[in-house]
Design a protein around this motif. Structure first.
Motif, PDB file in Angstrom:
ATOM      1  N   ALA A 155       2.445  -2.079   3.643  1.00 44.52           N
ATOM      2  CA  ALA A 155       2.440  -0.734   4.227  1.00 44.52           C
ATOM      3  C   ALA A 155       1.592   0.162   3.332  1.00 44.52           C
ATOM      4  O   ALA A 155       1.316  -0.176   2.174  1.00 44.52           O
ATOM      5  CB  ALA A 155       3.861  -0.188   4.347  1.00 44.52           C
ATOM      6  N   THR A 156       1.183   1.297   3.891  1.00 51.85           N
ATOM      7  CA  THR A 156       0.332   2.233   3.144  1.00 51.85           C
ATOM      8  C   THR A 156       0.785   3.656   3.440  1.00 51.85           C
ATOM      9  O   THR A 156       0.902   4.051   4.601  1.00 51.85           O
ATOM     10  CB  THR A 156      -1.146   2.074   3.560  1.00 51.85           C
ATOM     11  N   ALA A 157       1.035   4.417   2.392  1.00 49.75           N
ATOM     12  CA  ALA A 157       1.413   5.825   2.556  1.00 49.75           C
ATOM     13  C   ALA A 157       1.326   6.509   1.199  1.00 49.75           C
ATOM     14  O   ALA A 157       1.199   5.865   0.157  1.00 49.75           O
ATOM     15  CB  ALA A 157       2.829   5.956   3.131  1.00 49.75           C
ATOM     16  N   ALA A 158       1.374   7.828   1.236  1.00 47.69           N
ATOM     17  CA  ALA A 158       1.440   8.650   0.036  1.00 47.69           C
ATOM     18  C   ALA A 158       2.259   9.889   0.372  1.00 47.69           C
ATOM     19  O   ALA A 158       2.571  10.143   1.536  1.00 47.69           O
ATOM     20  CB  ALA A 158       0.042   9.042  -0.449  1.00 47.69           C
ATOM     21  N   ALA A 159       2.630  10.637  -0.647  1.00 50.91           N
ATOM     22  CA  ALA A 159       3.356  11.887  -0.469  1.00 50.91           C
ATOM     23  C   ALA A 159       2.434  13.022  -0.898  1.00 50.91           C
ATOM     24  O   ALA A 159       2.084  13.134  -2.081  1.00 50.91           O
ATOM     25  CB  ALA A 159       4.643  11.890  -1.287  1.00 50.91           C
ATOM     26  N   GLY A 160       2.032  13.853   0.064  1.00 53.73           N
ATOM     27  CA  GLY A 160       0.969  14.818  -0.164  1.00 53.73           C
ATOM     28  C   GLY A 160       1.244  15.879  -1.203  1.00 53.73           C
ATOM     29  O   GLY A 160       0.308  16.503  -1.698  1.00 53.73           O
ATOM     30  N   GLY A 161       2.498  16.102  -1.570  1.00 51.25           N
ATOM     31  CA  GLY A 161       2.795  17.143  -2.542  1.00 51.25           C
ATOM     32  C   GLY A 161       2.370  16.814  -3.953  1.00 51.25           C
ATOM     33  O   GLY A 161       2.195  17.714  -4.773  1.00 51.25           O
ATOM     34  N   CYS A 162       2.168  15.521  -4.246  1.00 51.54           N
ATOM     35  CA  CYS A 162       1.813  15.106  -5.611  1.00 51.54           C
ATOM     36  C   CYS A 162       1.019  13.811  -5.529  1.00 51.54           C
ATOM     37  O   CYS A 162       1.594  12.735  -5.387  1.00 51.54           O
ATOM     38  CB  CYS A 162       3.081  14.923  -6.445  1.00 51.54           C
ATOM     39  N   VAL A 163      -0.304  13.915  -5.617  1.00 52.08           N
ATOM     40  CA  VAL A 163      -1.193  12.760  -5.516  1.00 52.08           C
ATOM     41  C   VAL A 163      -2.207  12.814  -6.652  1.00 52.08           C
ATOM     42  O   VAL A 163      -3.003  13.762  -6.730  1.00 52.08           O
ATOM     43  CB  VAL A 163      -1.943  12.732  -4.170  1.00 52.08           C
ATOM     44  N   ARG A 193       8.531  -0.353  -1.684  1.00 51.19           N
ATOM     45  CA  ARG A 193       8.242  -1.666  -2.246  1.00 51.19           C
ATOM     46  C   ARG A 193       7.077  -2.342  -1.533  1.00 51.19           C
ATOM     47  O   ARG A 193       6.279  -3.045  -2.166  1.00 51.19           O
ATOM     48  CB  ARG A 193       9.488  -2.561  -2.160  1.00 51.19           C
ATOM     49  N   TRP A 194       6.992  -2.198  -0.237  1.00 53.12           N
ATOM     50  CA  TRP A 194       5.886  -2.790   0.517  1.00 53.12           C
ATOM     51  C   TRP A 194       4.561  -2.145   0.125  1.00 53.12           C
ATOM     52  O   TRP A 194       3.536  -2.805   0.061  1.00 53.12           O
ATOM     53  CB  TRP A 194       6.123  -2.625   2.009  1.00 53.12           C
ATOM     54  N   ILE A 195       4.593  -0.844  -0.118  1.00 52.75           N
ATOM     55  CA  ILE A 195       3.368  -0.132  -0.505  1.00 52.75           C
ATOM     56  C   ILE A 195       2.911  -0.564  -1.891  1.00 52.75           C
ATOM     57  O   ILE A 195       1.705  -0.713  -2.144  1.00 52.75           O
ATOM     58  CB  ILE A 195       3.619   1.390  -0.478  1.00 52.75           C
ATOM     59  N   ASN A 196       3.850  -0.799  -2.800  1.00 52.83           N
ATOM     60  CA  ASN A 196       3.529  -1.039  -4.200  1.00 52.83           C
ATOM     61  C   ASN A 196       3.292  -2.513  -4.533  1.00 52.83           C
ATOM     62  O   ASN A 196       3.029  -2.840  -5.695  1.00 52.83           O
ATOM     63  CB  ASN A 196       4.644  -0.486  -5.087  1.00 52.83           C
ATOM     64  N   ARG A 197       3.383  -3.387  -3.553  1.00 56.96           N
ATOM     65  CA  ARG A 197       3.114  -4.809  -3.782  1.00 56.96           C
ATOM     66  C   ARG A 197       1.647  -5.053  -4.127  1.00 56.96           C
ATOM     67  O   ARG A 197       0.767  -4.278  -3.740  1.00 56.96           O
ATOM     68  CB  ARG A 197       3.448  -5.602  -2.517  1.00 56.96           C
ATOM     69  N   ALA A 198       1.412  -6.170  -4.828  1.00 54.73           N
ATOM     70  CA  ALA A 198       0.022  -6.562  -5.097  1.00 54.73           C
ATOM     71  C   ALA A 198      -0.718  -6.813  -3.789  1.00 54.73           C
ATOM     72  O   ALA A 198      -1.913  -6.518  -3.670  1.00 54.73           O
ATOM     73  CB  ALA A 198       0.004  -7.810  -5.978  1.00 54.73           C
ATOM     74  N   ARG A 199       0.004  -7.372  -2.817  1.00 58.26           N
ATOM     75  CA  ARG A 199      -0.526  -7.526  -1.458  1.00 58.26           C
ATOM     76  C   ARG A 199       0.312  -6.641  -0.536  1.00 58.26           C
ATOM     77  O   ARG A 199       1.312  -7.080   0.024  1.00 58.26           O
ATOM     78  CB  ARG A 199      -0.475  -8.987  -1.010  1.00 58.26           C
ATOM     79  N   ILE A 220      -1.105  14.537   9.445  1.00 61.22           N
ATOM     80  CA  ILE A 220      -0.330  13.820   8.434  1.00 61.22           C
ATOM     81  C   ILE A 220      -1.329  13.365   7.381  1.00 61.22           C
ATOM     82  O   ILE A 220      -1.705  12.198   7.289  1.00 61.22           O
ATOM     83  CB  ILE A 220       0.433  12.644   9.072  1.00 61.22           C
ATOM     84  N   ASP A 221      -1.778  14.313   6.574  1.00 59.86           N
ATOM     85  CA  ASP A 221      -2.920  14.071   5.694  1.00 59.86           C
ATOM     86  C   ASP A 221      -2.602  13.106   4.565  1.00 59.86           C
ATOM     87  O   ASP A 221      -3.492  12.396   4.090  1.00 59.86           O
ATOM     88  CB  ASP A 221      -3.435  15.394   5.119  1.00 59.86           C
ATOM     89  N   ASP A 222      -1.334  13.052   4.112  1.00 61.88           N
ATOM     90  CA  ASP A 222      -1.031  12.175   2.982  1.00 61.88           C
ATOM     91  C   ASP A 222      -1.130  10.705   3.362  1.00 61.88           C
ATOM     92  O   ASP A 222      -1.719   9.895   2.633  1.00 61.88           O
ATOM     93  CB  ASP A 222       0.344  12.500   2.386  1.00 61.88           C
ATOM     94  N   VAL A 223      -0.593  10.342   4.528  1.00 60.47           N
ATOM     95  CA  VAL A 223      -0.693   8.952   4.984  1.00 60.47           C
ATOM     96  C   VAL A 223      -2.146   8.606   5.284  1.00 60.47           C
ATOM     97  O   VAL A 223      -2.628   7.516   4.946  1.00 60.47           O
ATOM     98  CB  VAL A 223       0.198   8.725   6.220  1.00 60.47           C
ATOM     99  N   SER A 224      -2.869   9.533   5.893  1.00 63.02           N
ATOM    100  CA  SER A 224      -4.282   9.305   6.189  1.00 63.02           C
ATOM    101  C   SER A 224      -5.087   9.122   4.907  1.00 63.02           C
ATOM    102  O   SER A 224      -5.979   8.269   4.823  1.00 63.02           O
ATOM    103  CB  SER A 224      -4.852  10.476   6.994  1.00 63.02           C
ATOM    104  N   LEU A 225      -4.787   9.920   3.885  1.00 59.45           N
ATOM    105  CA  LEU A 225      -5.465   9.793   2.600  1.00 59.45           C
ATOM    106  C   LEU A 225      -5.227   8.415   1.994  1.00 59.45           C
ATOM    107  O   LEU A 225      -6.163   7.746   1.522  1.00 59.45           O
ATOM    108  CB  LEU A 225      -4.970  10.879   1.643  1.00 59.45           C
ATOM    109  N   ALA A 226      -3.969   7.975   2.004  1.00 63.78           N
ATOM    110  CA  ALA A 226      -3.643   6.669   1.435  1.00 63.78           C
ATOM    111  C   ALA A 226      -4.371   5.556   2.173  1.00 63.78           C
ATOM    112  O   ALA A 226      -4.877   4.608   1.546  1.00 63.78           O
ATOM    113  CB  ALA A 226      -2.137   6.442   1.481  1.00 63.78           C
ATOM    114  N   ILE A 258      -2.713   1.450  -4.714  1.00 65.70           N
ATOM    115  CA  ILE A 258      -1.851   2.608  -4.469  1.00 65.70           C
ATOM    116  C   ILE A 258      -0.440   2.339  -4.987  1.00 65.70           C
ATOM    117  O   ILE A 258       0.057   1.211  -4.905  1.00 65.70           O
ATOM    118  CB  ILE A 258      -1.808   2.919  -2.957  1.00 65.70           C
ATOM    119  N   TRP A 259       0.163   3.387  -5.498  1.00 68.47           N
ATOM    120  CA  TRP A 259       1.582   3.341  -5.874  1.00 68.47           C
ATOM    121  C   TRP A 259       2.258   4.604  -5.359  1.00 68.47           C
ATOM    122  O   TRP A 259       1.715   5.701  -5.469  1.00 68.47           O
ATOM    123  CB  TRP A 259       1.735   3.262  -7.395  1.00 68.47           C
ATOM    124  N   LEU A 260       3.465   4.430  -4.788  1.00 67.84           N
ATOM    125  CA  LEU A 260       4.251   5.560  -4.285  1.00 67.84           C
ATOM    126  C   LEU A 260       5.699   5.377  -4.691  1.00 67.84           C
ATOM    127  O   LEU A 260       6.259   4.282  -4.564  1.00 67.84           O
ATOM    128  CB  LEU A 260       4.155   5.643  -2.753  1.00 67.84           C
TER     129      LEU A 260
END
Length: 392
Positions: free
Chosen positions: A207-215, A198-204, A236-242, A252-254
């Motif tokens: 937090a920031t992250a992604a799941a590298g298996g499906c981006v 929920r923190w990642i998907n907020r308008a503001r 930890i390439d997915d979080v770095s990418l995000a 971003i949406w996760l």
């Protein structure tokens, strides 16, 4: 109050905070946004990039699912054979001939240059090949990830409908063996606790992250973020990418996947241990103080409640037993939604402290491997001093 009762009360307070103040991380309702009725015309061109190193075992279960995508627009698959010794590239060509569907190109980048991790080196080569075809979006997906036929269409629809630069789904991992059932749901639970969706998907976002298996990544955003060059050393390439996408101004949406699954087996504890230990200390930025704090935090929040309950009952320390028991109950209750998502029996919920103890040991082992120069070992490569995900 006894010392044990005081610490038990602190643990209970921590669980009340986690329950209510950590972005409701324990809920599992962050799924792909629903499609709108109006569809993009024409559908954006998409290139699917699959880094693969010695994946002949899982490729027959995953690659056909990409080739038979029912995407209404133009799409093609680029499989990057990253120095495989098991015939991964040849098998991919055979599967393409057998299943047809989306066009497949198999490329090989050679050995990584100094300063690159293997996966990101493969992604660099695959993304460069794909961008030459002018795709509007890139789907970066691992070789062990199987997609339902409508997966790509739904990802693109979500990105277009909601003007997202990066759409990522946490693939549902395999849970077949005893150790997979015990460890895998907790792995996703801990990830969500660290990076509340929920923190990642907020308008503001908070937090920031992604799941590298499906981006799914907008191509112009990847260029603006200088991906993957900007994160070439990240384990930890997915979080770095995000984070790179967010720094470039991307949205971003996760969320959790419903139709994207990992087919990679981890039948024994050893395989799961290596998977988690290879990047746990990198997550802590190779900082000994963060390691000590993490170990202490895991002990206080996860291990103390059952110990306090048992010790309090044994010694007649009612406050310690009460606080420990309530904290353990709250902990187990927050784990129930994840067990339901993984279709696992709810009787596993009270075992979360034991699983957390295993993660504590894996984290310590990750640090030991780092200081012994073995770093993040994966698929025959070792990154003795890899960089952690940049925290900016």
């Amino acid at each position: 109050m006894s010392t044990l009762a005081w610490f038990s009360t602190i643990s209970l307070a921590a669980w009340v905070w986690l329950l209510l103040g950590q972005g409701f991380f324990w809920r599992t309702d962050q799924r792909l946004p629903p499609e709108r009725r109006t569809r993009p015309e024409p559908w954006p061109r998409v290139a699917v990039v699959v880094p693969a190193r010695d994946e002949a075992e899982v490729l027959p279960l995953s690659l056909p699912s990409l080739l038979v995508q029912d995407y209404p627009g133009t799409a093609e698959v680029f499989l990057v054979d990253d120095g495989s010794t098991d015939g991964t590239g040849k098998l991919a060509v055979e599967l393409s001939g057998r299943y047809g569907g989306l066009p497949l190109t198999v490329v090989s980048p050679g050995e990584p240059e100094p300063g690159w991790t293997g996966k990101l080196w493969a992604l660099r080569h695959g993304m460069a090949q794909a961008r030459a075809r002018g795709p509007e979006y890139l789907l970066l997906t691992d070789a062990d990830i199987a997609h339902e036929p409508d997966s790509l269409r739904r990802l693109v629809a979500a990105a277009v409908d909601h003007d997202l630069d990066l759409v990522s789904q946490m693939a549902r991992l395999r849970v077949a063996s005893f150790w997979e059932r015990l460890v895998v749901p907790a792995f996703v639970y801990f990830f969500a606790q660290l990076y509340p969706f929920r923190w990642i998907n907020r308008a503001r976002p908070l937090a920031t992250a992604a799941a590298g298996g499906c981006v799914l990544l907008r191509t112009e955003t990847a260029v603006a973020a200088d991906v993957p060059e900007a994160i070439r050393q990240a384990v930890i390439d997915d979080v770095s990418l995000a984070r790179a996408v967010r720094r470039a101004g991307g949205r971003i949406w996760l969320g959790l996947a419903e139709r994207v699954d990992s087919v990679r087996p981890y039948p024994g504890l050893g395989e799961l241990w290596r998977m988690i230990a290879r990047s746990a200390y990198a997550q802590l930025r190779h900082n000994p103080l963060l390691l000590v704090g993490t170990v202490a935090g895991l002990a206080l929040v996860y291990l103390l409640p059952p110990v306090a309950l048992v010790a309090g009952v044994w010694t007649g320390d009612a406050p310690a037993a009460w606080a420990g028991g309530v904290a353990w109950a709250v902990m187990a209750g927050t784990y129930v939604p994840m067990l339901r998502y993984y279709r696992q029996p709810l009787r596993l919920a009270p075992l979360l402290p034991f699983t957390a103890f295993l993660y504590l040991l894996m984290t310590v082992d990750s640090a030991v491997r780092h200081y012994r120069g073995r770093g993040a070992a994966w698929k025959g490569r070792t990154y003795a001093r890899p960089e952690a995900a940049p925290d900016r």
